[in-house]
Design an enzyme around this catalytic site. Structure first.
Site, short mmCIF file in Angstrom:
data_model
loop_
_atom_site.label_atom_id
_atom_site.label_comp_id
_atom_site.label_asym_id
_atom_site.label_seq_id
_atom_site.Cartn_x
_atom_site.Cartn_y
_atom_site.Cartn_z
N THR A 184 -2.16 5.47 2.71
CA THR A 184 -2.89 4.79 2.17
C THR A 184 -2.98 4.19 3.47
O THR A 184 -2.22 3.65 3.56
CB THR A 184 -3.09 3.66 1.03
OG1 THR A 184 -2.65 4.62 -0.20
CG2 THR A 184 -4.73 3.07 1.15
N LEU B 170 1.06 -1.41 -0.07
CA LEU B 170 0.00 -0.14 -0.03
C LEU B 170 0.62 1.22 -0.18
O LEU B 170 2.11 0.81 0.86
CB LEU B 170 -0.99 -0.19 1.39
CG LEU B 170 -2.32 -1.14 1.23
CD1 LEU B 170 -2.44 -0.73 2.88
CD2 LEU B 170 -2.93 -0.95 0.60
N ASP B 171 0.36 2.08 -0.57
CA ASP B 171 0.83 3.52 -0.62
C ASP B 171 1.02 4.10 0.23
O ASP B 171 0.57 3.82 1.77
CB ASP B 171 0.33 4.77 -1.45
CG ASP B 171 0.00 4.50 -3.13
OD1 ASP B 171 0.96 3.26 -3.33
OD2 ASP B 171 -0.13 5.48 -3.73
N ARG B 172 2.14 4.88 1.24
CA ARG B 172 2.81 5.41 2.06
C ARG B 172 0.98 6.27 2.89
O ARG B 172 1.30 6.02 4.35
CB ARG B 172 3.96 5.79 2.00
CG ARG B 172 4.38 6.41 3.63
CD ARG B 172 5.24 7.57 3.88
NE ARG B 172 6.12 8.06 4.74
CZ ARG B 172 7.16 8.92 4.63
NH1 ARG B 172 7.35 9.30 4.02
NH2 ARG B 172 7.37 9.41 6.06
N ARG C 243 -4.16 6.55 -7.49
CA ARG C 243 -4.87 8.10 -7.29
C ARG C 243 -4.35 8.47 -8.57
O ARG C 243 -4.56 9.20 -9.63
CB ARG C 243 -3.49 8.13 -6.79
CG ARG C 243 -3.59 7.56 -4.95
CD ARG C 243 -1.75 7.37 -4.66
NE ARG C 243 -1.06 9.27 -4.09
CZ ARG C 243 0.14 9.09 -3.58
NH1 ARG C 243 0.65 7.84 -3.58
NH2 ARG C 243 0.76 9.80 -4.23
#
Length: 249
Positions: A69, A65-67, A170
């Site tokens: 998120t 997961l993105d930082r 995104r």
């Protein structure tokens, strides 16, 4: 090669959503990196490190997961299960559901089919197929002037990525001109500034709400859900006012 063992942190334990003998899922906080990254060399805490110290055993992140998120993040607890889960993800047999707050009124439903370029690695700039299903859950209009408009409009959307490209959700939301609030650099800086000034909100409003798959060893259907992080829940309350849990599966 294994990364060096770092001292245990004093952070609060990570919330465990699911745990078996070979898998564990956490509710990852917004702002926590999954693992080391050369793009964030100053960061000293990672989900891998914290969960390893918490469980006192090695853990293997099977996806990322993105930082910024929050939500469901799944780990394997041994190499064989890690390989099996990696295969499920590669074959598209893991169903992921995200919820986001975005700018503007989105369509009731749509398929975003927009190829994306890779951001890093030896194949940087290679164009890859990328598909996301979108469903609008709720819309709102608040009395905050924005640009030439007297009010500001937002949507709560459910997003199901068919492919798993870096920053896919995104980039796809930015592509259809409904960027995720709090996203940088793909979002709208003016909207992000508005949320920071009016709501003191400084995170990205993207939540990994649910993950579903058939367990590789038992074939049992596994469904893991993550409750909202506090900041995401606060913003939903301010913007949508209603009980959004009743419209989110």
């Amino acid at each position: 090669m294994d990364s060096p063992i770092l001292p245990a942190t004093t952070s609060l334990p990570l919330p465990i959503l699911y745990q078996s003998s070979d898998l564990v899922a956490i509710n990852k906080p917004h702002g926590l990196l999954v693992h080391r990254s050369p793009m964030a060399s100053d960061v000293r805490e990672f989900a891998v490190q914290r969960l390893r110290d918490q469980l006192e055993q090695r853990v293997y992140p099977v996806h990322r997961l993105d930082r910024k998120t929050g939500g469901v993040l799944l780990f394997s607890l041994n190499e064989s299960m890690n390989s099996a889960m990696q295969m499920l993800f590669a074959e598209g047999r893991v169903h992921k559901t995200y919820v986001a707050i975005v700018r503007g009124y989105t369509p009731d439903a749509m398929t975003i089919d927009y190829p994306l370029r890779k951001d890093d690695g030896p194949d940087s700039n290679v164009v890859q197929e990328a598909i996301t299903f979108l469903k609008t859950l709720q819309r709102t209009e608040i009395p905050f002037a924005f640009g030439k408009h007297a009010t500001s409009r937002y949507s709560l959307v459910e997003l199901n990525p068919v492919t798993g490209r870096m920053h896919q959700l995104r980039k796809h939301m930015a592509h259809i001109l409904h960027p995720i609030i709090g996203d940088r650099p793909h979002g709208c800086n003016k909207q992000n500034k508005l949320f920071k000034e009016h709501f003191e909100m400084n995170t990205m409003l993207l939540h990994a709400q649910r993950i579903e798959f058939d367990h590789p060893a038992t074939s049992e259907r596994i469904v893991i859900r993550a409750p909202w992080q506090s900041e995401f829940e606060r913003m939903m309350g301010m913007l949508f006012w209603g009980n959004v849990n009743s419209i989110i599966s």
